[in-house]
Design an enzyme around this catalytic site. Structure first.
Site, PDB file in Angstrom:
ATOM      1  N   LYS A   1       0.851  -1.200   0.000  1.00 48.83           N
ATOM      2  CA  LYS A   1       0.000   0.000   0.000  1.00 48.83           C
ATOM      3  C   LYS A   1       0.876   1.236   0.000  1.00 48.83           C
ATOM      4  O   LYS A   1       2.064   1.202   0.332  1.00 48.83           O
ATOM      5  CB  LYS A   1      -0.921   0.014   1.227  1.00 48.83           C
ATOM      6  CG  LYS A   1      -0.223   0.041   2.592  1.00 48.83           C
ATOM      7  CD  LYS A   1       0.254   1.408   3.057  1.00 48.83           C
ATOM      8  CE  LYS A   1       0.944   1.351   4.413  1.00 48.83           C
ATOM      9  NZ  LYS A   1       1.630   2.627   4.761  1.00 48.83           N
TER      10      LYS A   1
ATOM     11  N   PRO B   1       9.601  -4.686   0.020  1.00 50.90           N
ATOM     12  CA  PRO B   1      10.721  -4.413   0.925  1.00 50.90           C
ATOM     13  C   PRO B   1      10.241  -4.140   2.340  1.00 50.90           C
ATOM     14  O   PRO B   1       9.171  -3.569   2.554  1.00 50.90           O
ATOM     15  CB  PRO B   1      11.382  -3.176   0.311  1.00 50.90           C
ATOM     16  CG  PRO B   1      10.301  -2.518  -0.485  1.00 50.90           C
ATOM     17  CD  PRO B   1       9.444  -3.633  -1.004  1.00 50.90           C
TER      18      PRO B   1
ATOM     19  N   GLY C   1       7.518   1.411   4.748  1.00 56.79           N
ATOM     20  CA  GLY C   1       6.260   2.152   4.801  1.00 56.79           C
ATOM     21  C   GLY C   1       5.243   1.646   3.802  1.00 56.79           C
ATOM     22  O   GLY C   1       4.213   2.281   3.577  1.00 56.79           O
TER      23      GLY C   1
ATOM     24  N   GLY D   1       3.849  -1.415   4.122  1.00 55.53           N
ATOM     25  CA  GLY D   1       2.907  -2.284   4.831  1.00 55.53           C
ATOM     26  C   GLY D   1       3.085  -3.764   4.591  1.00 55.53           C
ATOM     27  O   GLY D   1       2.139  -4.535   4.787  1.00 55.53           O
ATOM     28  N   GLY D   2       4.278  -4.202   4.200  1.00 52.48           N
ATOM     29  CA  GLY D   2       4.469  -5.610   3.870  1.00 52.48           C
ATOM     30  C   GLY D   2       4.123  -6.567   4.993  1.00 52.48           C
ATOM     31  O   GLY D   2       3.415  -7.555   4.788  1.00 52.48           O
ATOM     32  N   GLY D   3       4.612  -6.299   6.199  1.00 53.10           N
ATOM     33  CA  GLY D   3       4.321  -7.173   7.336  1.00 53.10           C
ATOM     34  C   GLY D   3       2.852  -7.168   7.700  1.00 53.10           C
ATOM     35  O   GLY D   3       2.256  -8.216   7.983  1.00 53.10           O
TER      36      GLY D   3
ATOM     37  N   SER E   1       0.395  -6.485   5.674  1.00 52.87           N
ATOM     38  CA  SER E   1      -0.309  -7.158   4.589  1.00 52.87           C
ATOM     39  C   SER E   1      -0.239  -8.670   4.755  1.00 52.87           C
ATOM     40  O   SER E   1      -1.239  -9.382   4.568  1.00 52.87           O
ATOM     41  CB  SER E   1       0.295  -6.741   3.250  1.00 52.87           C
ATOM     42  OG  SER E   1      -0.412  -7.308   2.171  1.00 52.87           O
TER      43      SER E   1
ATOM     44  N   ASP F   1      -2.029  -0.665  10.440  1.00 51.74           N
ATOM     45  CA  ASP F   1      -2.121  -0.863   8.990  1.00 51.74           C
ATOM     46  C   ASP F   1      -2.815  -2.160   8.593  1.00 51.74           C
ATOM     47  O   ASP F   1      -3.138  -2.347   7.418  1.00 51.74           O
ATOM     48  CB  ASP F   1      -0.723  -0.854   8.354  1.00 51.74           C
ATOM     49  CG  ASP F   1      -0.164   0.550   8.165  1.00 51.74           C
ATOM     50  OD1 ASP F   1      -0.951   1.517   8.255  1.00 51.74           O
ATOM     51  OD2 ASP F   1       1.050   0.675   7.938  1.00 51.74           O
TER      52      ASP F   1
END
EC number: 2.7.1.148
Length: 275
Positions: free
Chosen positions: A14, A98, A102, A104-106, A108, A140
């Site tokens: 995001k 990555p 910022g 939001g990978g984790g 998500s 998030d």
């Protein structure tokens, strides 16, 4: 050990089109206003449920120890909230988003895990019904369970569907790890004092990221380089990733070729829906 067929899910990134920090709450979180949209940059998660009563998580990169991993925490919260015991699952995570950017990978990945668990154990549950649970995992996580571009308030759990005109996005990320906690207490953080209407269109004259001033003060050399590239670059979340939006893909490709510093970069598209 009986395994069902492995099921593949995608976990999207995001960006915050703007991010205004309003005030700190008694629970330690901050009230905010933001507008989320998604990117076609995604991780892949494969879930294989079984009767082992064990939770195993593997990845193509080094990940946090199980007890500190948001995917593991999502499983435990799901168990506690819906009284689903004896979960046995192997989860394979292929990371492309990555970390510490910022994007939001984790968060998500945690949301995708909730959805996979719901699909297997409680298919009658809607995504919207899981948003309060998602909020317990982080500010998030709700937007990724919601799965649509949205205006967000509260800590990020009060969501109003709001599409964003599709664009291309050039992402650039310096080799800088951001401490979110440090940014929140920085004296360079000037919080927004005025609520803006969710009915507004995208207006960069009044919509900004309150954390950009903190980043610029801490990393002035990179900030100057960024402004010389294009003054419309914006930071997502607390960084360290910046993005530039345009309907003109060629313009962004040309700009990407001008970058002469060792920065990670991606050219992607925005998405209004991920489910």
């Amino acid at each position: 050990m009986a395994n069902i067929k492995a099921k593949k899910y995608y976990s999207y990134a995001k960006i915050n089109l703007f991010l205004h920090i309003l005030n700190k709450r008694t629970d330690g979180y901050h009230n905010l206003q933001t507008w989320f949209t998604f990117l076609d940059l995604k991780d892949q998660l494969i879930f294989s449920f079984n009767n082992s009563r064990e939770i195993n998580i593997s990845s193509n990169i080094s990940i946090a120890a199980k007890q500190d991993n948001l995917v593991y925490k999502a499983i435990k919260k799901f168990q506690q909230s819906y009284r689903v015991q004896d979960i046995g699952v192997d989860i394979e995570i292929k990371k492309n988003i990555p970390m510490g950017a910022g994007l939001g990978g984790g968060s998500s990945n945690a949301a995708t895990t909730l959805i996979a668990l719901r699909d297997y154990y409680l298919p009658q549950l809607s995504n919207e019904e899981m948003i309060p649970l998602a909020a317990k995992l982080g500010a998030d996580v709700p937007i990724f369970v919601y799965g649509k571009s949205a205006w967000a308030e509260g800590i990020g759990e009060i969501l109003y569907h709001k599409d964003f005109s599709p664009q291309y996005a050039l992402l650039i990320k310096p080799d800088i790890h951001i401490s979110t906690k440090e940014f929140f207490v920085s004296e360079d953080l000037i919080k927004s004092s005025v609520l803006i209407s969710k009915d507004l269109g995208f207006d960069k004259s009044i919509m900004h990221n309150d954390f950009e001033n903190v980043f610029y003060a801490k990393y002035p050399e990179f900030s100057q380089y960024l402004k010389e590239l294009d003054s419309d670059f914006r930071m997502t979340g607390t960084g360290s990733c910046f993005y530039l939006l345009s309907a003109d893909k060629n313009k962004l490709e040309q700009l990407a070729r001008k970058i002469n510093k060792p920065l990670d970069k991606w050219l992607v598209k925005t998405l209004n829906y991920v489910y």
